[in-house]
Design an enzyme around this catalytic site. Structure first.
Site, PDB file in Angstrom:
ATOM      1  N   TYR A 144     -52.780  32.126-110.606  1.00 23.03           N
ATOM      2  CA  TYR A 144     -51.872  33.287-110.063  1.00 23.03           C
ATOM      3  C   TYR A 144     -51.561  32.725-108.607  1.00 23.03           C
ATOM      4  O   TYR A 144     -52.073  32.331-107.763  1.00 23.03           O
ATOM      5  CB  TYR A 144     -52.527  34.597-109.897  1.00 23.03           C
ATOM      6  CG  TYR A 144     -51.597  35.655-109.187  1.00 23.03           C
ATOM      7  CD1 TYR A 144     -50.796  36.094-110.087  1.00 23.03           C
ATOM      8  CD2 TYR A 144     -51.703  36.274-108.121  1.00 23.03           C
ATOM      9  CE1 TYR A 144     -49.635  37.205-109.712  1.00 23.03           C
ATOM     10  CE2 TYR A 144     -50.985  37.307-107.622  1.00 23.03           C
ATOM     11  CZ  TYR A 144     -49.988  37.544-108.449  1.00 23.03           C
ATOM     12  OH  TYR A 144     -49.287  39.066-108.052  1.00 23.03           O
ATOM     13  N   ASP A 239     -53.200  26.317-103.351  1.00 22.75           N
ATOM     14  CA  ASP A 239     -52.936  27.950-103.008  1.00 22.75           C
ATOM     15  C   ASP A 239     -54.353  28.182-102.514  1.00 22.75           C
ATOM     16  O   ASP A 239     -55.427  28.541-103.338  1.00 22.75           O
ATOM     17  CB  ASP A 239     -52.506  28.558-104.317  1.00 22.75           C
ATOM     18  CG  ASP A 239     -52.203  29.947-103.992  1.00 22.75           C
ATOM     19  OD1 ASP A 239     -52.808  30.505-102.966  1.00 22.75           O
ATOM     20  OD2 ASP A 239     -51.733  30.564-104.878  1.00 22.75           O
ATOM     21  N   LYS A 267     -54.515  36.808 -97.422  1.00 20.57           N
ATOM     22  CA  LYS A 267     -55.628  37.504 -97.489  1.00 20.57           C
ATOM     23  C   LYS A 267     -56.692  37.302 -96.437  1.00 20.57           C
ATOM     24  O   LYS A 267     -56.211  38.053 -95.181  1.00 20.57           O
ATOM     25  CB  LYS A 267     -56.589  37.100 -98.817  1.00 20.57           C
ATOM     26  CG  LYS A 267     -55.782  37.462 -99.991  1.00 20.57           C
ATOM     27  CD  LYS A 267     -56.507  37.220-101.332  1.00 20.57           C
ATOM     28  CE  LYS A 267     -55.510  38.191-102.451  1.00 20.57           C
ATOM     29  NZ  LYS A 267     -55.022  37.502-103.639  1.00 20.57           N
TER      30      LYS A 267
HETATM   31  C1  LIG Z   1     -53.622  37.163-103.948  1.00 16.40           C
HETATM   32  C2  LIG Z   1     -53.168  36.070-104.289  1.00 16.40           C
HETATM   33  C3  LIG Z   1     -51.652  35.632-104.236  1.00 16.40           C
HETATM   34  C4  LIG Z   1     -50.575  36.520-103.803  1.00 16.40           C
HETATM   35  O1  LIG Z   1     -50.721  37.032-102.577  1.00 16.40           O
HETATM   36  P1  LIG Z   1     -50.276  38.458-102.154  1.00 16.40           P
HETATM   37  O2  LIG Z   1     -50.503  38.506-100.672  1.00 16.40           O
HETATM   38  O3  LIG Z   1     -50.739  39.658-103.024  1.00 16.40           O
HETATM   39  O4  LIG Z   1     -48.760  38.253-102.419  1.00 16.40           O
HETATM   40  C5  LIG Z   1     -51.476  34.285-104.311  1.00 16.40           C
HETATM   41  N1  LIG Z   1     -52.219  33.351-104.732  1.00 16.40           N
HETATM   42  C6  LIG Z   1     -53.343  33.611-104.776  1.00 16.40           C
HETATM   43  C7  LIG Z   1     -54.601  32.578-105.396  1.00 16.40           C
HETATM   44  C8  LIG Z   1     -53.987  34.802-104.719  1.00 16.40           C
HETATM   45  O5  LIG Z   1     -55.319  35.321-104.996  1.00 16.40           O
END
Ligand SMILES: *Cc1c(COP(=O)(O)O)cnc(C)c1O
Length: 428
Positions: A144, A239, A267
Site C-alpha cells: 500500500y 516507501d 506517520k
Molecule cells: C500509511 C501508508 C501510506 C499512506 O499514508 P497516508 O498518510 O495514510 O496517506 C503509504 N505507504 C505506506 C507504506 C503506509 O503504511
C-alpha cells in the site's frame, strides 16, 4: 466491555459521513461490529466513549511510536500554535527538521515535506518519472502506497478488504502504467523488466511490508531489486511511510543495509500530526520545482504545528536511540508469548515480526506475499480480534495490517495481552 455509546455515535456519524468514517479501515468492515469511538488517549492506553481502557497496538497506525499524548510533542505544538498556525511562507523550523532528517537517514541529501504518506508516494513517483523520462512503475501486490490512482492496483491495507483488486475511478490509462509484481519473488520482477525494457521509471516497495500483515523481505530479495535497478537504470523507491524512524533511526535502509534512490516518509515523521515527506540524493531532488521542472506544491506543506510535532519526535528518537532496541525487545517478547499461548491452544497460525512490527495469521504456511497472507482464516481472525477487544486489547481490525508497538507499552501490558490471548485462543 460495553460499547453502547460508541455504537450510538457510529450510527449518527453514518448519517453525515460516508460509512461513518474518514478512512475506510476504521469502520471495522473486515471484522464486523461497530467501531470504537475514542475520547482520549495517554501513553499505551486508549480511553473510549464508554470509558473502557484499551491497550493500543495501532498507535494511530504507526506515528505514535512513543505512545499517545507524548508530553514534549504536545508542549511543542501548543507553544507553536500561540505564534500562528500557518503562513504559506518559509519558516526556520522547516530547515531544522529537514537537516535532522537528512542526518538521521542514510543516502539522502534533501527532503521535501508534504501532508500525508499518500502525497509523498504520489510525488516520489512523479519525480522518478520526470527524472528518468520513463512512464511505467512496478509495484507489489499487497503493498500500500496511499490512495493515489497509480497505486490502487492490488493495493494492501483497507483496499484489499473491499473484494475488488482495483478501485473504480482509476482509469485504464493510469492502471496500464502500473506493473504488478509478487513480493519476495525476484523472477516476477525480472520478467516485467525484460518485457518493458527502457520503459520502467521506478520500482516502489515497502521494504518491510506492513499492509498485508507484517511481511519480511527474504534474504537477497531487496538486494536483488537493488541490482536489477542498477543494471536497468530504474530508480528504487523505498516507501518508508511505515518503517521510517521506526525500524531504526535511518529506517529500513539502515536496518537492512540497502540504499534506495528515493525514500518516502509519513506517520512517525509527523509525531501524530499530518506530515509526509520524500527525499533523495541532490541530483534527483534538483528535478523538483522550483529548482527543476517537476511540479509539486502544498498550501499547508511544512505547516508550523506539524513541523513542531515532527521535529520534537525526531529529536527525541535521535537522542534516545535505545528506543528502537527497547521496542524490538518488547516485540520479541510479545512474539514469544503469543507463540506459546496459541500453540498451547492447538491452533494453526503464523506470527511474523521484525523490529516493532508484528502480525498473527491463522494459516499453516509461511506468510511471505499477498497470496499467502490472503489464505489466512478470516473467520478465526474476526473471533480473535473481537475476543481481544472484549479483554481490553485493541488490535488492528483487519488481518491485512501490522501491529505497531509503541514504547509506552510496558512488560505488564505485554503480559496482560498475552494472558488475554491465552483466554481468547481457547475459544477459537
Ligand atoms: C500509511 C501508508 C501510506 C499512506 O499514508 P497516508 O498518510 O495514510 O496517506 C503509504 N505507504 C505506506 C507504506 C503506509 O503504511
Amino acid at each position: 466491555m460495553i460499547y453502547k455509546r460508541s455504537s450510538a455515535l457510529f450510527k449518527e456519524a453514518k448519517e453525515y459521513i460516508p460509512g461513518g468514517v474518514n478512512s475506510p479501515v476504521r469502520a471495522f468492515n473486515a471484522v464486523g461490529g461497530d467501531p470504537i469511538f475514542v475520547k482520549y488517549a495517554k501513553g499505551a492506553y486508549l480511553y473510549d466513549e464508554d470509558d473502557n481502557r484499551l491497550v493500543d497496538y495501532i498507535a494511530s497506525w504507526g506515528p505514535l511510536i512513543l505512545g499517545h499524548a507524548f508530553q514534549p510533542v504536545i508542549d511543542a505544538v501548543i507553544e507553536k500554535a500561540k505564534k500562528g498556525t500557518s503562513f504559506g511562507m518559509p519558516t526556520q523550523i522547516e530547515t531544522e527538521i529537514a537537516k535532522l532528517a537528512v542526518n538521521m537517514v542514510p543516502n539522502i541529501d534533501q527532503i521535501r515535506f508534504v501532508n500525508s504518506g499518500t502525497e509523498a508516494c504520489m510525488s516520489a513517483v512523479r519525480l522518478a518519472r520526470g527524472f528518468s523520462g520513463k512512464d511505467k512503475i512496478v509495484k507489489f501486490a499487497g503493498c500500500y502506497h496511499g490512495h493515489s490512482d497509480s497505486f490502487l492496483i492490488q493495493a494492501g491495507s483497507g483496499a484489499v478488504t473491499f473484494g475488488s483488486p482495483n478501485s473504480p475511478g482509476v482509469t485504464q490509462g493510469t492502471a496500464k502504467d502500473t506493473l504488478l509484481a509478487v513480493y519476495n519473488d525476484l523472477s516476477s520482477v525480472q520478467e516485467l523488466v525484460d518485457k518493458n525494457q527502457n520503459e520502467i521509471a521506478a520500482i516502489i516497495i515497502e521494504p518491510v511490508a506492513g499492509n498485508m500483515g507484517c511481511i519480511i523481505p527474504n534474504k537477497g530479495f531487496l538486494e536483488g531489486l537493488r541490482k536489477l535497478c542498477d543494471e536497468n537504470g530504474i530508480l528504487l523507491i523505498f516507501d518508508e511511510v511505515m518503517t521510517g524512524f521506526r525500524l531504526a533511526k535511518g529506517g529500513a535502509q539502515e536496518k537492512l543495509n540497502i540504499n534506495a534512490d528515493i525514500v518516502t516518509f509519513g506517520k512517525v515523521i509527523g509525531g501524530g500530526l499530518p506530515v509526509g515527506a520524500f527525499a533523495a540524493r541532490k541530483e534527483i531532488m534538483d528535478f523538483l520545482a522550483p529548482t527543476g521542472p517537476v511540479y509539486q506544491a502544498g498550501t499547508l506543506s511544512g505547516n508550523p504545528l506539524a513541523m513542531a510535532a515532527g521535529l520534537t519526535m525526531l529529536q527525541h528518537l535521535n537522542n534516545n536511540q535505545e528506543v528502537f532496541k527497547s521496542l524490538e525487545e518488547k516485540t520479541a517478547y510479545l512474539h514469544k508469548g503469543l507463540d506459546k499461548v496459541l500453540s498451547n491452544a492447538g491452533l494453526t497460525y503464523v506470527i511474523n515480526s521484525l523490529g516493532s512490527m508484528i502480525s498473527v495469521h491463522f494459516t499453516n504456511e509461511p506468510v511471505i506475499d499477498f497470496a499467502s497472507a490472503a489464505k489466512g482464516n478470516n473467520e478465526m481472525f474476526k473471533k480473535y480480534f473481537h475476543g481481544m477487544l472484549a479483554e481490553g486489547v485493541y488490535l488492528p481490525p483487519s488481518a491485512f495490517e501490522s501491529y505497531f508497538l509503541n514504547d509506552a507499552i510496558t512488560y505488564d501490558d505485554l503480559d496482560f495481552t498475552i494472558n488475554a490471548a491465552a483466554k481468547v485462543a481457547k475459544t477459537l
